[in-house]
Design a protein around this motif. Structure first.
Motif, short mmCIF file in Angstrom:
data_model
loop_
_atom_site.label_atom_id
_atom_site.label_comp_id
_atom_site.label_asym_id
_atom_site.label_seq_id
_atom_site.Cartn_x
_atom_site.Cartn_y
_atom_site.Cartn_z
N ASP A 23 -3.96 1.00 -13.35
CA ASP A 23 -3.50 2.00 -14.32
C ASP A 23 -2.07 2.43 -14.06
N ARG A 24 -1.71 2.60 -12.78
CA ARG A 24 -0.38 3.08 -12.39
C ARG A 24 0.03 2.46 -11.07
N VAL A 25 1.33 2.34 -10.88
CA VAL A 25 1.84 1.90 -9.59
C VAL A 25 2.84 2.93 -9.08
N ARG A 26 2.95 3.00 -7.77
CA ARG A 26 3.95 3.86 -7.11
C ARG A 26 4.57 3.00 -6.03
N LEU A 27 5.88 2.97 -5.99
CA LEU A 27 6.58 2.09 -5.07
C LEU A 27 7.59 2.88 -4.25
N SER A 28 7.59 2.64 -2.95
CA SER A 28 8.63 3.16 -2.08
C SER A 28 9.23 1.95 -1.36
N ALA A 29 10.18 2.19 -0.50
CA ALA A 29 10.79 1.09 0.25
C ALA A 29 9.78 0.45 1.21
N ALA A 73 18.58 6.83 -3.40
CA ALA A 73 18.36 7.87 -2.40
C ALA A 73 17.89 7.30 -1.07
N GLN A 74 17.95 5.98 -0.92
CA GLN A 74 17.47 5.34 0.31
C GLN A 74 18.18 5.92 1.53
N GLY A 75 17.39 6.27 2.54
CA GLY A 75 17.92 6.81 3.78
C GLY A 75 18.16 8.30 3.76
N THR A 76 17.83 8.96 2.65
CA THR A 76 18.01 10.41 2.57
C THR A 76 16.65 11.10 2.62
N TYR A 81 10.94 10.52 -3.34
CA TYR A 81 10.84 10.91 -4.74
C TYR A 81 11.54 9.94 -5.68
N PHE A 82 12.16 8.91 -5.14
CA PHE A 82 12.90 7.94 -5.95
C PHE A 82 12.35 6.54 -5.69
N GLU A 83 12.06 5.81 -6.75
CA GLU A 83 11.55 4.46 -6.61
C GLU A 83 12.70 3.45 -6.63
N PRO A 84 12.56 2.35 -5.88
CA PRO A 84 13.55 1.28 -6.00
C PRO A 84 13.41 0.60 -7.36
N TYR A 85 14.45 -0.10 -7.78
CA TYR A 85 14.40 -0.90 -9.01
C TYR A 85 13.72 -2.21 -8.66
N ALA A 86 12.53 -2.41 -9.22
CA ALA A 86 11.74 -3.57 -8.84
C ALA A 86 10.86 -4.05 -9.98
#
Length: 119
Positions: A23-29, A73-76, A81-86
């Motif tokens: 239904d949904r995805v959530r992505l972090s680094a 926002a990587q490394g902050t 709260y911010f997803e990578p572009y993927a």
């Protein structure tokens, strides 16, 4: 023989109907999290393996994550709260069904769901 084949086809179709779809995805680094229509969630450590099979799923589900650009926002401190572009591809091996997501996810009004930091 035809009855046996028809019965097997109906059982396969019924099994697909009860298998919840993503239904949904959530992505972090570090992690991909997939929520299903029935409320269950599966995860994958994408830092260790950008492709593979999700952990904790009732039904097997393969994933492939192709990160085009890391989160601004990587490394902050606000990175979670911010997803990578993927591009995320999920495939159910039992029937070959595929789902495709691009992150950050678009909102219904056409705007991005996350704020983008200025360059």
């Amino acid at each position: 023989m035809r009855l046996l084949f028809a019965s097997a086809a109906l059982l396969a179709l019924a099994a697909c109907a009860v298998t919840p779809a993503p239904d949904r995805v959530r992505l972090s680094a570090q992690e991909l999290s997939v929520r299903f229509q029935d409320g269950s969630t599966c995860t994958a450590d994408i830092q260790a393996a950008p492709t593979g099979q999700l952990r904790g799923c009732a039904q097997p589900l393969d994933y492939a994550v192709d990160i085009q650009h890391p989160s601004y926002a990587q490394g902050t401190i606000v990175e979670p709260y911010f997803e990578p572009y993927a591009t995320i591809t999920l495939t159910r091996p039992t029937d070959g069904r595929r789902w495709l997501w691009r992150t950050p996810e678009d909102r219904p009004d056409g705007k991005r769901s996350t704020r983008h930091l200025p360059r």
